[in-house]
Design a protein around this motif. Sequence first.
Motif, short mmCIF file in Angstrom:
data_model
loop_
_atom_site.label_atom_id
_atom_site.label_comp_id
_atom_site.label_asym_id
_atom_site.label_seq_id
_atom_site.Cartn_x
_atom_site.Cartn_y
_atom_site.Cartn_z
N CYS A 46 -3.93 -0.61 7.04
CA CYS A 46 -4.30 0.71 7.32
C CYS A 46 -5.60 1.05 6.43
O CYS A 46 -6.36 1.96 6.38
CB CYS A 46 -3.42 1.64 6.80
SG CYS A 46 -2.92 1.65 4.86
N HIS A 63 1.53 3.26 2.10
CA HIS A 63 2.13 3.35 3.45
C HIS A 63 3.51 2.54 3.61
O HIS A 63 3.97 2.57 4.68
CB HIS A 63 1.31 3.45 4.63
CG HIS A 63 0.03 4.39 4.48
ND1 HIS A 63 0.15 5.90 4.71
CD2 HIS A 63 -1.31 4.10 4.55
CE1 HIS A 63 -0.95 6.40 4.54
NE2 HIS A 63 -1.79 5.65 4.21
N HIS A 68 2.92 -0.89 3.47
CA HIS A 68 2.60 -2.17 4.39
C HIS A 68 2.57 -3.11 3.21
O HIS A 68 2.05 -2.89 2.25
CB HIS A 68 1.36 -2.03 4.86
CG HIS A 68 1.05 -1.06 6.08
ND1 HIS A 68 -0.02 -0.04 6.12
CD2 HIS A 68 1.86 -0.68 6.85
CE1 HIS A 68 0.41 0.70 6.98
NE2 HIS A 68 1.41 0.26 7.60
N CYS A 125 0.71 -1.31 -0.08
CA CYS A 125 -0.08 0.03 0.10
C CYS A 125 0.98 1.28 -0.03
O CYS A 125 2.09 0.97 -0.12
CB CYS A 125 -1.04 -0.10 1.20
SG CYS A 125 -0.02 0.64 2.74
N GLU A 154 -2.73 9.62 10.67
CA GLU A 154 -2.86 11.12 9.74
C GLU A 154 -4.30 10.92 9.13
O GLU A 154 -4.85 12.10 9.17
CB GLU A 154 -1.84 11.00 8.60
CG GLU A 154 -0.78 11.68 9.22
CD GLU A 154 0.56 11.15 8.57
OE1 GLU A 154 0.32 10.94 7.21
OE2 GLU A 154 1.68 10.94 9.03
N ALA A 161 1.33 6.03 11.04
CA ALA A 161 0.55 5.87 9.57
C ALA A 161 -0.98 5.88 9.70
O ALA A 161 -1.74 6.24 9.10
CB ALA A 161 0.94 4.43 8.99
#
Length: 141
Positions: free
Chosen positions: A38, A10, A12, A8, A138, A135
Amino acid sequence: MKVLDLQCPHGHRFEGWFASADDFESQQSRKLVECPICGATEVSRLPSAPRLNLSGASDSEAPARAEQMQAQMMRALREVLEKTENVGDRFAEEARRIHYNEAPARSIRGVTTPEDARALVEEGIEVMPLPVPAALKEPLQ
Ligand SMILES: [Zn+2]
């Protein structure tokens, strides 16, 4: 069944199981592929590394379980974040006001110093330390 390595925005990394590579592409374009950590739907496919399994199945299962547990923990954390009000650095103050019925009872989260947290516990106010990965912070603020 095709197991794809996905990532992803972020960073991950996780595995997705699809009927075929086309199936992945069609699900991805309809934003049906979601990061288990996430929830991001902008996932991309990583070049899959050859799977060398020289020492038996148990070795490759252990990290998968750890990742699954991490994903579950992140999901639980997200739920906590969604159900609590962020009061930021007024946490200790707000927790006291709630405890002494000066503010409406509700679940709050925020930041506090270890000293303040200890003082709150001594006053009989429940405080739970929550390790929130950056992560997750935000999109919710
Ligand atoms: Zn993610």
